[in-house]
Design an enzyme around this catalytic site. Structure first.
Site, PDB file in Angstrom:
ATOM      1  N   CYS A   1       0.254   0.496  10.180  1.00  0.00           N
ATOM      2  CA  CYS A   1      -0.140  -0.683   9.375  1.00  0.00           C
ATOM      3  C   CYS A   1       1.122  -1.576   8.782  1.00  0.00           C
ATOM      4  CB  CYS A   1      -0.868  -0.065   8.185  1.00  0.00           C
ATOM      5  SG  CYS A   1      -1.702  -1.411   7.108  1.00  0.00           S
TER       6      CYS A   1
ATOM      7  N   CYS B   1       0.244   4.990   6.961  1.00  0.00           N
ATOM      8  CA  CYS B   1      -0.328   4.823   8.128  1.00  0.00           C
ATOM      9  C   CYS B   1       0.612   4.002   9.141  1.00  0.00           C
ATOM     10  CB  CYS B   1      -1.663   3.888   8.134  1.00  0.00           C
ATOM     11  SG  CYS B   1      -2.629   4.763   6.824  1.00  0.00           S
TER      12      CYS B   1
ATOM     13  N   CYS C   1       0.946  -1.302   0.062  1.00  0.00           N
ATOM     14  CA  CYS C   1       0.112   0.069  -0.011  1.00  0.00           C
ATOM     15  C   CYS C   1       0.721   1.305   0.022  1.00  0.00           C
ATOM     16  CB  CYS C   1      -0.940  -0.006   1.294  1.00  0.00           C
ATOM     17  SG  CYS C   1      -2.108   1.392   1.402  1.00  0.00           S
TER      18      CYS C   1
ATOM     19  N   CYS D   1     -19.568   2.445   8.043  1.00  0.00           N
ATOM     20  CA  CYS D   1     -18.890   1.531   9.256  1.00  0.00           C
ATOM     21  C   CYS D   1     -17.496   2.509   9.368  1.00  0.00           C
ATOM     22  CB  CYS D   1     -18.323   0.264   8.835  1.00  0.00           C
ATOM     23  SG  CYS D   1     -17.250  -0.481  10.046  1.00  0.00           S
TER      24      CYS D   1
ATOM     25  N   ARG E   1     -18.385  -2.249  17.480  1.00  0.00           N
ATOM     26  CA  ARG E   1     -17.546  -3.382  17.440  1.00  0.00           C
ATOM     27  C   ARG E   1     -16.197  -3.240  18.345  1.00  0.00           C
ATOM     28  NH1 ARG E   1     -17.227  -3.693  12.136  1.00  0.00           N
ATOM     29  NH2 ARG E   1     -19.278  -4.745  12.259  1.00  0.00           N
TER      30      ARG E   1
ATOM     31  N   CYS F   1     -16.690  -9.030   5.529  1.00  0.00           N
ATOM     32  CA  CYS F   1     -15.801  -7.627   5.343  1.00  0.00           C
ATOM     33  C   CYS F   1     -14.367  -8.120   4.508  1.00  0.00           C
ATOM     34  CB  CYS F   1     -15.533  -7.075   6.669  1.00  0.00           C
ATOM     35  SG  CYS F   1     -14.605  -5.567   6.153  1.00  0.00           S
TER      36      CYS F   1
ATOM     37  N   CYS G   1     -19.526  -5.990   3.401  1.00  0.00           N
ATOM     38  CA  CYS G   1     -18.897  -4.785   3.816  1.00  0.00           C
ATOM     39  C   CYS G   1     -17.499  -5.115   2.880  1.00  0.00           C
ATOM     40  CB  CYS G   1     -18.603  -4.708   5.162  1.00  0.00           C
ATOM     41  SG  CYS G   1     -17.574  -3.591   5.923  1.00  0.00           S
TER      42      CYS G   1
HETATM   43  N1  SAM Z   1      -6.787   0.510   3.249  1.00  0.00           N
HETATM   44  C1  SAM Z   1      -8.152   0.760   3.867  1.00  0.00           C
HETATM   45  C2  SAM Z   1      -8.025   1.972   4.703  1.00  0.00           C
HETATM   46  O1  SAM Z   1      -7.074   2.286   5.375  1.00  0.00           O
HETATM   47  O2  SAM Z   1      -9.301   2.455   5.113  1.00  0.00           O
HETATM   48  C3  SAM Z   1      -8.528  -0.313   4.449  1.00  0.00           C
HETATM   49  C4  SAM Z   1      -7.780  -1.453   5.388  1.00  0.00           C
HETATM   50  S1  SAM Z   1      -7.278  -0.644   6.938  1.00  0.00           S
HETATM   51  C5  SAM Z   1      -6.218  -2.054   7.170  1.00  0.00           C
HETATM   52  C6  SAM Z   1      -8.509  -0.800   7.919  1.00  0.00           C
HETATM   53  C7  SAM Z   1      -8.404  -0.190   9.207  1.00  0.00           C
HETATM   54  O3  SAM Z   1      -7.678  -1.146  10.032  1.00  0.00           O
HETATM   55  C8  SAM Z   1      -7.728   1.212   9.553  1.00  0.00           C
HETATM   56  O4  SAM Z   1      -8.076   2.290   9.473  1.00  0.00           O
HETATM   57  C9  SAM Z   1      -7.349   0.910  10.976  1.00  0.00           C
HETATM   58  O5  SAM Z   1      -8.308   1.462  11.673  1.00  0.00           O
HETATM   59  C10 SAM Z   1      -7.081  -0.728  11.567  1.00  0.00           C
HETATM   60  N2  SAM Z   1      -6.026  -1.162  11.429  1.00  0.00           N
HETATM   61  C11 SAM Z   1      -4.958  -1.129  10.656  1.00  0.00           C
HETATM   62  N3  SAM Z   1      -3.846  -1.518  11.128  1.00  0.00           N
HETATM   63  C12 SAM Z   1      -4.105  -1.868  12.500  1.00  0.00           C
HETATM   64  C13 SAM Z   1      -3.045  -2.381  13.598  1.00  0.00           C
HETATM   65  N4  SAM Z   1      -2.116  -2.739  13.549  1.00  0.00           N
HETATM   66  N5  SAM Z   1      -3.977  -2.490  14.680  1.00  0.00           N
HETATM   67  C14 SAM Z   1      -5.129  -2.022  14.970  1.00  0.00           C
HETATM   68  N6  SAM Z   1      -6.056  -1.555  13.736  1.00  0.00           N
HETATM   69  C15 SAM Z   1      -5.427  -1.705  12.674  1.00  0.00           C
HETATM   70  C1  DTB Z   2     -11.536  -2.122  11.364  1.00  0.00           C
HETATM   71  O1  DTB Z   2     -11.769  -1.001  11.852  1.00  0.00           O
HETATM   72  N1  DTB Z   2     -10.751  -2.946  11.746  1.00  0.00           N
HETATM   73  C2  DTB Z   2     -10.494  -3.992  10.682  1.00  0.00           C
HETATM   74  C3  DTB Z   2     -11.365  -3.790   9.619  1.00  0.00           C
HETATM   75  N2  DTB Z   2     -11.987  -2.431   9.939  1.00  0.00           N
HETATM   76  C4  DTB Z   2     -11.015  -3.517   8.025  1.00  0.00           C
HETATM   77  C5  DTB Z   2      -8.896  -4.266  10.405  1.00  0.00           C
HETATM   78  C6  DTB Z   2      -8.174  -4.616  11.564  1.00  0.00           C
HETATM   79  C7  DTB Z   2      -6.725  -4.737  10.953  1.00  0.00           C
HETATM   80  C8  DTB Z   2      -5.729  -5.158  12.090  1.00  0.00           C
HETATM   81  C9  DTB Z   2      -4.523  -5.309  11.571  1.00  0.00           C
HETATM   82  C10 DTB Z   2      -4.193  -6.315  10.438  1.00  0.00           C
HETATM   83  O2  DTB Z   2      -4.922  -7.342  10.637  1.00  0.00           O
HETATM   84  O3  DTB Z   2      -3.239  -6.205   9.896  1.00  0.00           O
HETATM   85 FE1  SF4 Z   3      -3.062   1.393   3.293  1.00  0.00          FE
HETATM   86 FE2  SF4 Z   3      -2.528   0.102   5.823  1.00  0.00          FE
HETATM   87 FE3  SF4 Z   3      -3.006   2.959   5.429  1.00  0.00          FE
HETATM   88 FE4  SF4 Z   3      -5.176   1.090   4.774  1.00  0.00          FE
HETATM   89  S1  SF4 Z   3      -4.439   1.187   6.983  1.00  0.00           S
HETATM   90  S2  SF4 Z   3      -4.419   3.053   3.773  1.00  0.00           S
HETATM   91  S3  SF4 Z   3      -3.788  -0.661   4.019  1.00  0.00           S
HETATM   92  S4  SF4 Z   3      -1.342   1.516   4.981  1.00  0.00           S
END
Ligand code: SAM
Ligand code: DTB
Ligand code: SF4
Length: 331
Positions: free
Chosen positions: A78, A75, A71, A206, A278, A115, A146
């Protein structure tokens, strides 16, 4: 505008914009909730919860990463960002049959919503075509659908709606004043822009965030205020507890006090009485007792199945066992 005029004006709006005149929440009001004695806060949250929901029913959604890693966004939490060296293997968009197989397994295990997440800044049209096929196929299995695909361009939300999409996940993630410390490649204004497109297309929203990133209590209250003041508030509010990922800037973030996490859930419940709250990422690292406190604080939904997107989640068996011990039933 006098309230009768407001009602008349409201009746000419599309249904997704209709809402009871909700008072705006100030960050200070929510900070005051956070500061209540723990028992008082949980009691209040439980009262709100019982006035709006069956207090012993919990909804279950299963996640699948349909496109993992690579990606462009940065973030700080992530595993999937190319800006961090997390050792995660990048994968192409999954074929439709693999998605159907995973959705069937989720349904057989008792999930009611599926989802699908993609690690994109936003979908290209050719990718969206494939995601639309996935949405149609998952919907045909009788599951709620979703997706979370990043930022949407004009017209994309309408295409997803036509394919049968029920919910779009797009989080505000953290307080406006903390956002730039965590993410620099897009802004919260960009997030609101996509959320509006989702609303306008008639898709359920959501939207939630992450705590445990080293933010202040005030920042947690500010995030909850932003969510609660959305008009209407999101139908579904995921509260994620940071899962620390080695190689990310937040790898060494100190863990949040578990009671503070439960307080965050309680504040979300009190300020968004009719939303599904959630208990999201981070359950694998939580004790059963903390999860029970979160249900008491008004959480009524979980991610179900042994994987989130890339991180681990409790095995279904552990959750079944926890539900049985707490007398919880699936929604
Ligand atoms: N790329 C898309 C976005 O950023 O909206 C969708 C996937 S992203 C992984 C969805 C959500 O997962 C993020 O907005 C964040 O709130 C949560 N998330 C991602 N990495 C995480 C982590 N290491 N621990 C907890 N929540 C996480
Ligand atoms: C949300 O708020 N939490 C989910 C879903 N929306 C997509 C994702 C959590 C990701 C946790 C870290 C991972 O699995 O990489
Ligand atoms: Fe990309 Fe992860 Fe950020 Fe979603 S949360 S935009 S997957 S870097």
């Amino acid at each position: 505008m006098p309230s009768a005029d407001l009602k008349n004006a409201a009746s000419s709006l599309p249904p997704n914009l209709l809402h009871p005149a909700a008072p705006a929440w100030r960050t200070a009001d929510i900070e005051a909730l956070f500061e209540l004695p723990f028992n008082d806060l949980l009691f209040r949250a439980q009262q709100v919860h019982r006035a709006n929901f069956d207090a012993n029913a919990v909804q279950r959604s299963t996640l699948l990463s349909v496109k993992t890693g690579g990606c462009s966004e940065d973030c700080g939490y992530c595993s999937q960002s190319t800006h961090h060296d997390t050792g995660l293997e990048r994968e192409a968009l999954l074929p439709l049959d693999e998605v159907i197989e995973a959705a069937q397994a989720a349904r057989d295990q008792g999930a009611t919503r599926f989802c699908m997440g993609a690690a994109w800044r936003g979908p290209k049209q050719k990718d969206l075509e494939k995601v639309k096929e996935m949405v149609r196929a998952v919907k045909d299995l009788g599951l709620e659908t979703c997706v979370t695909l990043g930022m949407l361009q004009d017209g994309q939300a309408e295409q997803l709606k036509a394919a049968g999409l029920d919910y779009y996940n797009h989080n505000l993630d953290t307080a406006p004043e903390f956002y730039a410390q965590v993410i620099s490649t897009h802004s919260q204004a960009d997030r609101f822009d996509t959320l509006q497109k989702v609303r306008d297309a008639g898709i359920n929203v959501c939207c939630g965030g992450i705590v445990g990133m080293g933010e202040s209590r005030r920042a947690r209250a500010a995030l909850i205020a932003e969510l609660a003041n959305m008009d209407p508030p999101p139908e579904s509010v995921p509260i994620n507890n940071l899962v620390t990922i080695p190689g990310t800037p937040l790898a060494d973030a100190p863990p949040l006090d578990p009671f503070e996490f439960a307080r965050t859930i309680a504040c979300a419940r009190i300020t968004m009485p009719t939303s599904m709250v959630r208990l999201s990422a981070g359950r694998q690292q939580m004790s059963d007792e903390l999860q029970a406190l979160c249900f008491l604080a008004g959480a009524n939904s979980i991610f179900y199945g042994d994987k989130l997107l890339t991180a681990d989640n409790p095995e279904a068996e552990r959750d079944e066992n926890l539900f049985a011990r707490l007398g919880l039933k699936a929604m």
